[in-house]
Design a protein around this motif. Sequence first.
Motif, PDB file in Angstrom:
ATOM      1  N   GLU A 209       2.694   4.922  -8.048  1.00 24.06           N
ATOM      2  CA  GLU A 209       1.909   3.718  -7.853  1.00 24.06           C
ATOM      3  C   GLU A 209       1.049   3.110  -8.965  1.00 24.06           C
ATOM      4  N   LEU A 212       3.566   0.916 -11.084  1.00 23.12           N
ATOM      5  CA  LEU A 212       3.938  -0.256 -10.430  1.00 23.12           C
ATOM      6  C   LEU A 212       2.965  -1.298 -10.277  1.00 23.12           C
ATOM      7  N   ARG A 213       1.614  -0.699 -10.340  1.00 25.58           N
ATOM      8  CA  ARG A 213       0.533  -1.723 -10.094  1.00 25.58           C
ATOM      9  C   ARG A 213      -0.188  -2.022 -11.168  1.00 25.58           C
ATOM     10  N   SER A 331       3.264  -1.064   0.997  1.00 22.47           N
ATOM     11  CA  SER A 331       2.406  -0.197   0.011  1.00 22.47           C
ATOM     12  C   SER A 331       2.597   1.029   0.396  1.00 22.47           C
ATOM     13  N   ARG A 375       1.301  -4.628  -6.254  1.00 19.65           N
ATOM     14  CA  ARG A 375       2.422  -4.250  -7.047  1.00 19.65           C
ATOM     15  C   ARG A 375       2.998  -5.314  -7.970  1.00 19.65           C
TER      16      ARG A 375
END
Length: 468
Positions: A209, A212-213, A331, A375
């Motif tokens: 995460e 990706l974020r 998510s 994301r």
Amino acid sequence: MALKRGQVGFLFIPLFLSVLIASLVSARAEIGTHILIDARSGEVLSQKDPTRLWYPASLTKIMTAYVTFKAIREGRASLDSVVVQSKNSLSEPPSKMGFKAGTKITVDAALKIILIKSANDVAVALGEAIAGSEPAFIAMMNAEAKRLGMVDTRFVNPHGLPDNRQVTTARDMAILAQAFWRDFPEARDYYRHPGIKFGNKTLRSANREYLLRVQGANGMKTGYICNSGFNVAATATRGRRTLIAVVMGAASGLERIAHTRQLMDDGFRKRSGRFTLATLPRSGGRPPADGYCRRNPKPGAKGIMARYDLEKSKPKSSALSFTNQNRKEGSVLIPGLFTNKQAPESAESTASGDFKLPNGKTDWGLILDRSIGPRRLAFRTIPVSTGVPNGARAPSVATSEAIEIIEVPLPVPNPRRQLAAAVARAAAKAAGDGGEVQLPVATTPAPGSLFRPGTAFAVPVPSPRPGN
């Protein structure tokens, strides 16, 4: 002078408020230690107890990878060199791949597995391949730590599983992360991936995460044992500048990512720091007592949003900017827990700070979007397989014979499977004899045990590549 009843009550209000605030502050989960540096200059942009001793957990595998890439650069190994799953390596607790003893993989595959999946058994097998034995590899790890100036670090294993002799500091881990980033840029193509594909199994990185974020995220390595809490060494590049954050002792995986994101955002707004890694004063401090994770409560949804909500700095007119974004994939932070594939919450719920879905459950998808960011990238894996190319050899310092002579008992079989098998045998016997089924007594791990042997992830070994 006598006080009236109303005056007495008025005097007690500030005292009550001060006690209440103090109790709330003490109850809030805290990060154990952190440091943020400029990757090029080593300037310290933010820090909290950066020289306090702490347990590295799987941040250890950064050094395992560093020593391996150094062996490759020096010509003692190659990415196609052979790594053998020995009995010794197979005995490690989860997280692990669980290949049967004798399985061969390449150094390239082993690096992907330890940096993305964080498999402990493969970390040991890789160390044995590079150095000839696990103790020899640990000696190499400590030699590199000394050379790099990691003055408060001691390694006793190549994976980071619980051992209170294995200690480090946020400063030392920042030194290692900086060296890894600087000395081996080719390694960035390993730890920037959010997952690997092994056969029909998708194995997700605990750092996915963040990757990706968070804007400009390059990744690096996460870690967790109870005595350390949730750790991470992470990098991010924005423009021509790269920052490195080391966070140790977070209470949850979400808090770890959110705190790292916040450090990065604040750090990119700073241009310099008072100290560098070389000039940072050493104040020391003992590592956390055993059972740290049980004393450091998870902040929960409201705690995360109170500290890390990205909307706090936005005008009220944009309060819904996160609610309708990024809902195609959902998510996900932890499978089965932080998952949102339902309709976005109402404006009233968002405004009130409840962060609830219409069904009353916590909208963890929204909390991820609001504490880390929506994301930016799609989740994609890279393939990993067993088998080695024809003619591939072990690294020059080790031979397959050197690995095979290590005689360590295999791991204790999975107690749940033992129990199930015993129940099945008893039922079959009773059915044949016409008697009652005598159920066996299930055993439990020793108090304080972090792992139950054999209960972690293991995957079937696919057939080797053609020609192997």
